[in-house]
Structures are given as C-alpha cells and as structure tokens.
Design a protein around this motif. Structure first.
Motif, PDB file in Angstrom:
ATOM      1  N   LEU A  99     -15.656  -2.560  -4.465  1.00 14.46           N
ATOM      2  CA  LEU A  99     -14.654  -3.366  -3.787  1.00 14.46           C
ATOM      3  C   LEU A  99     -13.726  -3.925  -4.854  1.00 14.46           C
ATOM      4  O   LEU A  99     -14.182  -4.532  -5.826  1.00 14.46           O
ATOM      5  CB  LEU A  99     -15.367  -4.506  -3.051  1.00 14.46           C
ATOM      6  N   VAL A 100     -12.413  -3.695  -4.699  1.00 13.04           N
ATOM      7  CA  VAL A 100     -11.408  -4.246  -5.602  1.00 13.04           C
ATOM      8  C   VAL A 100     -10.639  -5.289  -4.804  1.00 13.04           C
ATOM      9  O   VAL A 100     -10.092  -4.982  -3.741  1.00 13.04           O
ATOM     10  CB  VAL A 100     -10.454  -3.150  -6.123  1.00 13.04           C
ATOM     11  N   VAL A 101     -10.629  -6.521  -5.313  1.00 15.18           N
ATOM     12  CA  VAL A 101     -10.053  -7.647  -4.584  1.00 15.18           C
ATOM     13  C   VAL A 101      -9.046  -8.369  -5.468  1.00 15.18           C
ATOM     14  O   VAL A 101      -9.408  -8.824  -6.560  1.00 15.18           O
ATOM     15  CB  VAL A 101     -11.150  -8.647  -4.157  1.00 15.18           C
ATOM     16  N   ASN A 102      -7.789  -8.484  -5.009  1.00 17.45           N
ATOM     17  CA  ASN A 102      -6.840  -9.287  -5.776  1.00 17.45           C
ATOM     18  C   ASN A 102      -7.106 -10.759  -5.467  1.00 17.45           C
ATOM     19  O   ASN A 102      -7.265 -11.148  -4.324  1.00 17.45           O
ATOM     20  CB  ASN A 102      -5.383  -8.883  -5.501  1.00 17.45           C
ATOM     21  N   THR A 103      -7.213 -11.567  -6.506  1.00 14.42           N
ATOM     22  CA  THR A 103      -7.656 -12.944  -6.369  1.00 14.42           C
ATOM     23  C   THR A 103      -6.619 -13.925  -6.923  1.00 14.42           C
ATOM     24  O   THR A 103      -5.682 -13.528  -7.617  1.00 14.42           O
ATOM     25  CB  THR A 103      -8.991 -13.155  -7.108  1.00 14.42           C
ATOM     26  N   ALA A 104      -6.816 -15.193  -6.636  1.00 12.46           N
ATOM     27  CA  ALA A 104      -5.985 -16.270  -7.167  1.00 12.46           C
ATOM     28  C   ALA A 104      -6.770 -17.574  -7.100  1.00 12.46           C
ATOM     29  O   ALA A 104      -7.544 -17.796  -6.174  1.00 12.46           O
ATOM     30  CB  ALA A 104      -4.688 -16.392  -6.383  1.00 12.46           C
ATOM     31  N   SER A 105      -6.557 -18.427  -8.070  1.00 16.61           N
ATOM     32  CA  SER A 105      -7.318 -19.672  -8.185  1.00 16.61           C
ATOM     33  C   SER A 105      -6.807 -20.808  -7.307  1.00 16.61           C
ATOM     34  O   SER A 105      -7.554 -21.731  -6.999  1.00 16.61           O
ATOM     35  CB  SER A 105      -7.317 -20.156  -9.640  1.00 16.61           C
ATOM     36  N   LYS A 148      -8.667  -6.673   0.140  1.00 14.56           N
ATOM     37  CA  LYS A 148      -9.838  -5.950  -0.350  1.00 14.56           C
ATOM     38  C   LYS A 148      -9.708  -4.447  -0.100  1.00 14.56           C
ATOM     39  O   LYS A 148      -9.456  -4.035   1.024  1.00 14.56           O
ATOM     40  CB  LYS A 148     -11.096  -6.477   0.352  1.00 14.56           C
ATOM     41  N   TYR A 149      -9.911  -3.665  -1.154  1.00 12.64           N
ATOM     42  CA  TYR A 149     -10.002  -2.208  -1.030  1.00 12.64           C
ATOM     43  C   TYR A 149     -11.450  -1.821  -1.272  1.00 12.64           C
ATOM     44  O   TYR A 149     -12.019  -2.150  -2.320  1.00 12.64           O
ATOM     45  CB  TYR A 149      -9.152  -1.499  -2.082  1.00 12.64           C
ATOM     46  N   LEU A 150     -12.047  -1.105  -0.331  1.00 12.18           N
ATOM     47  CA  LEU A 150     -13.385  -0.541  -0.531  1.00 12.18           C
ATOM     48  C   LEU A 150     -13.201   0.915  -0.942  1.00 12.18           C
ATOM     49  O   LEU A 150     -12.628   1.710  -0.183  1.00 12.18           O
ATOM     50  CB  LEU A 150     -14.226  -0.637   0.741  1.00 12.18           C
ATOM     51  N   ILE A 151     -13.650   1.238  -2.116  1.00 14.21           N
ATOM     52  CA  ILE A 151     -13.579   2.606  -2.636  1.00 14.21           C
ATOM     53  C   ILE A 151     -14.934   3.267  -2.381  1.00 14.21           C
ATOM     54  O   ILE A 151     -15.977   2.715  -2.739  1.00 14.21           O
ATOM     55  CB  ILE A 151     -13.256   2.610  -4.150  1.00 14.21           C
ATOM     56  N   GLY A 152     -14.896   4.429  -1.758  1.00 10.43           N
ATOM     57  CA  GLY A 152     -16.129   5.150  -1.449  1.00 10.43           C
ATOM     58  C   GLY A 152     -16.685   5.880  -2.662  1.00 10.43           C
ATOM     59  O   GLY A 152     -16.058   5.935  -3.726  1.00 10.43           O
ATOM     60  N   ARG A 153     -17.843   6.455  -2.493  1.00  7.71           N
ATOM     61  CA  ARG A 153     -18.493   7.205  -3.578  1.00  7.71           C
ATOM     62  C   ARG A 153     -17.627   8.343  -4.105  1.00  7.71           C
ATOM     63  O   ARG A 153     -17.763   8.764  -5.238  1.00  7.71           O
ATOM     64  CB  ARG A 153     -19.831   7.779  -3.107  1.00  7.71           C
ATOM     65  N   ASP A 154     -16.716   8.844  -3.258  1.00  6.48           N
ATOM     66  CA  ASP A 154     -15.850   9.952  -3.663  1.00  6.48           C
ATOM     67  C   ASP A 154     -14.642   9.503  -4.484  1.00  6.48           C
ATOM     68  O   ASP A 154     -13.861  10.320  -4.947  1.00  6.48           O
ATOM     69  CB  ASP A 154     -15.386  10.738  -2.436  1.00  6.48           C
ATOM     70  N   GLY A 155     -14.479   8.176  -4.655  1.00  5.10           N
ATOM     71  CA  GLY A 155     -13.374   7.661  -5.450  1.00  5.10           C
ATOM     72  C   GLY A 155     -12.104   7.410  -4.664  1.00  5.10           C
ATOM     73  O   GLY A 155     -11.089   7.013  -5.234  1.00  5.10           O
ATOM     74  N   TYR A 156     -12.134   7.612  -3.358  1.00  5.34           N
ATOM     75  CA  TYR A 156     -10.969   7.377  -2.514  1.00  5.34           C
ATOM     76  C   TYR A 156     -11.168   6.110  -1.685  1.00  5.34           C
ATOM     77  O   TYR A 156     -12.300   5.667  -1.474  1.00  5.34           O
ATOM     78  CB  TYR A 156     -10.722   8.575  -1.588  1.00  5.34           C
ATOM     79  N   ILE A 157     -10.076   5.570  -1.190  1.00  4.64           N
ATOM     80  CA  ILE A 157     -10.146   4.355  -0.385  1.00  4.64           C
ATOM     81  C   ILE A 157     -10.849   4.673   0.937  1.00  4.64           C
ATOM     82  O   ILE A 157     -10.397   5.520   1.701  1.00  4.64           O
ATOM     83  CB  ILE A 157      -8.737   3.786  -0.118  1.00  4.64           C
ATOM     84  N   ALA A 158     -11.954   3.976   1.166  1.00 13.87           N
ATOM     85  CA  ALA A 158     -12.711   4.151   2.405  1.00 13.87           C
ATOM     86  C   ALA A 158     -12.207   3.186   3.474  1.00 13.87           C
ATOM     87  O   ALA A 158     -12.100   3.551   4.640  1.00 13.87           O
ATOM     88  CB  ALA A 158     -14.198   3.934   2.156  1.00 13.87           C
ATOM     89  N   GLU A 159     -11.906   1.967   3.066  1.00 14.67           N
ATOM     90  CA  GLU A 159     -11.432   0.927   3.985  1.00 14.67           C
ATOM     91  C   GLU A 159     -10.555  -0.042   3.209  1.00 14.67           C
ATOM     92  O   GLU A 159     -10.680  -0.175   1.990  1.00 14.67           O
ATOM     93  CB  GLU A 159     -12.609   0.131   4.571  1.00 14.67           C
ATOM     94  N   ALA A 160      -9.709  -0.750   3.923  1.00 13.80           N
ATOM     95  CA  ALA A 160      -8.912  -1.836   3.360  1.00 13.80           C
ATOM     96  C   ALA A 160      -8.994  -3.010   4.325  1.00 13.80           C
ATOM     97  O   ALA A 160      -8.967  -2.820   5.542  1.00 13.80           O
ATOM     98  CB  ALA A 160      -7.475  -1.402   3.147  1.00 13.80           C
ATOM     99  N   PHE A 161      -9.127  -4.193   3.757  1.00 19.03           N
ATOM    100  CA  PHE A 161      -9.260  -5.399   4.569  1.00 19.03           C
ATOM    101  C   PHE A 161      -8.267  -6.442   4.078  1.00 19.03           C
ATOM    102  O   PHE A 161      -8.235  -6.749   2.882  1.00 19.03           O
ATOM    103  CB  PHE A 161     -10.681  -5.964   4.464  1.00 19.03           C
ATOM    104  N   PRO A 162      -7.485  -7.021   4.992  1.00 20.52           N
ATOM    105  CA  PRO A 162      -6.544  -8.052   4.578  1.00 20.52           C
ATOM    106  C   PRO A 162      -7.269  -9.348   4.210  1.00 20.52           C
ATOM    107  O   PRO A 162      -8.473  -9.497   4.468  1.00 20.52           O
ATOM    108  CB  PRO A 162      -5.661  -8.241   5.820  1.00 20.52           C
ATOM    109  N   GLU A 163      -6.514 -10.253   3.658  1.00 20.31           N
ATOM    110  CA  GLU A 163      -7.050 -11.537   3.211  1.00 20.31           C
ATOM    111  C   GLU A 163      -7.718 -12.337   4.322  1.00 20.31           C
ATOM    112  O   GLU A 163      -8.620 -13.134   4.061  1.00 20.31           O
ATOM    113  CB  GLU A 163      -5.943 -12.369   2.562  1.00 20.31           C
ATOM    114  N   THR A 164      -7.310 -12.128   5.555  1.00 26.35           N
ATOM    115  CA  THR A 164      -7.874 -12.888   6.674  1.00 26.35           C
ATOM    116  C   THR A 164      -9.292 -12.456   7.043  1.00 26.35           C
ATOM    117  O   THR A 164      -9.986 -13.171   7.769  1.00 26.35           O
ATOM    118  CB  THR A 164      -6.969 -12.758   7.919  1.00 26.35           C
ATOM    119  N   VAL A 165      -9.720 -11.309   6.538  1.00 27.23           N
ATOM    120  CA  VAL A 165     -11.086 -10.833   6.803  1.00 27.23           C
ATOM    121  C   VAL A 165     -11.983 -11.351   5.683  1.00 27.23           C
ATOM    122  O   VAL A 165     -11.874 -10.941   4.532  1.00 27.23           O
ATOM    123  CB  VAL A 165     -11.147  -9.293   6.901  1.00 27.23           C
ATOM    124  N   GLU A 166     -12.836 -12.283   6.048  1.00 29.89           N
ATOM    125  CA  GLU A 166     -13.744 -12.924   5.085  1.00 29.89           C
ATOM    126  C   GLU A 166     -14.772 -11.916   4.563  1.00 29.89           C
ATOM    127  O   GLU A 166     -15.176 -11.003   5.294  1.00 29.89           O
ATOM    128  CB  GLU A 166     -14.492 -14.075   5.761  1.00 29.89           C
TER     129      GLU A 166
END
Length: 190
Positions: free
Chosen positions: A59-65, A155-173
């Motif tokens: 999971l790759v997530v862009n964050t901010a403090s 949030k980007y969920l990258i699958g075992r194959d290295g491609y984007i499996a799912e993407a979730f906006p900031e509103t999805v906890e």
C-alpha cells in the motif's frame, strides 16, 4: 504465482534503476512497467526500492502531518500490524501538494513515528500530482487516471504482479472493510 513477464520486468527494473523508469515514463511505455521500477527517497536517508517487495502486495499512501486525515496514520499502523506478517508492505509518502506538510524530515518523523507509532517505512517528502510528480505517481496517474490523489491519504494497493489492484480516496479509512478485503484478496493471490 508470479508470471515470467513480472519476473523479467522486475529484474530489468532492478538492474536499470530509477533512471530507466523515468526514461520509460517519458517515452510512454507505461503498460509494461510495474511499480517495482520505482523507488522513493527514505525519510531517514537511503532509498525505499519497490523492487525489494516484488511478489508482495503493498500500500502506497501519500501523507501529511497537518491534515484532518493525519489520524489515519494510526489506522495504517493497525493494518501493518494485522497484515505485515502475511506479506503486506505499507509505505507512507509525505507530500505538501495540498499545503499540509510544510515540515522537514525531523517533524515528519515526530508526527508519524512518535505521535502515531508508525513502524512501516516513510519516504522523504515528494510531489504526488502534476507535471513534477514523483515517477511512481506519474505511472499511477497514467494507469488509473480517475484514481489520482485529490487530497492527502490517498491509497494505492499494488498487487503481487506489481500493478495497481485498487485505489482508495482519502475518505476511505484504513480500517474500512473495503481496504481490508482488498488486502486479504491481494495476499491470497498467488
């Protein structure tokens, strides 16, 4: 099971490094590149090479403090605790694209690691949108143009194959059933 194409692509990405990934991005060769071609500068120095996680979902997530969604760090840490031993990797990617991460590395570490107890890898601050975006985010925008970050904690969920499996906006906890189900599915894929 990882297919031959993924193994070859990953091997080439490791050998060629991020320069070749940027060159391929510039040439529009997006469909053949996987997330394993990219790396992020690590917050504490060095690199977070996505090729090191080849064959594992992450999971790759862009964050901010200073964001209203910053408490999602705690939920991401819970996901890490729940799924890391099964193979999940999480990478936090600080960005000031939305004006809520003006801090330097020390302050980012203070927020993520000390205030929220984060133990998963945190990258150094990068740009996640627009023409100057980090190559990973350019690749993701090309692959999923309707699923680009519109705010922090996308949030980007990258699958075992290295491609984007799912993407979730900031509103999805991070604790949302949709995320947990997608992660469980990605971990079960072989």
């Amino acid at each position: 099971m990882i297919d031959r194409r993924t193994i070859i692509t990953t091997a080439l990405a490791v050998i060629a490094g991020p320069v070749s990934a940027r060159r391929a991005l510039a040439q529009g060769a997006m469909s053949r590149i996987t997330a394993y071609a990219f790396s992020f500068p690590a917050l504490a120095g060095g690199e977070i090479r996505l090729a090191d996680y080849a064959g594992r979902p992450f999971l790759v997530v862009n964050t901010a403090s200073l964001c209203g969604y910053t408490p999602q760090y705690a939920g991401l840490q819970e996901l890490w605790a729940q799924f890391h031993d099964r193979g999940l990797m999480i990478i936090g990617v600080p960005s000031n694209d939305f004006g809520q991460e003006p801090n330097g590395a020390t302050e980012i570490a203070e927020t993520a690691q000390h205030q929220y107890g984060v133990t998963f890898p945190i990258a150094a601050k990068v740009i996640v949108k627009g023409p100057n975006a980090h190559p990973f985010y350019k690749w993701a925008a090309e692959a999923r143009p309707k699923d680009v970050p519109h705010w922090n904690f996308h949030k980007y969920l990258i699958g075992r194959d290295g491609y984007i499996a799912e993407a979730f906006p900031e509103t999805v906890e991070p604790s949302d059933t949709r995320i947990k189900t997608a992660i469980a599915r990605a971990l079960a894929d072989s």
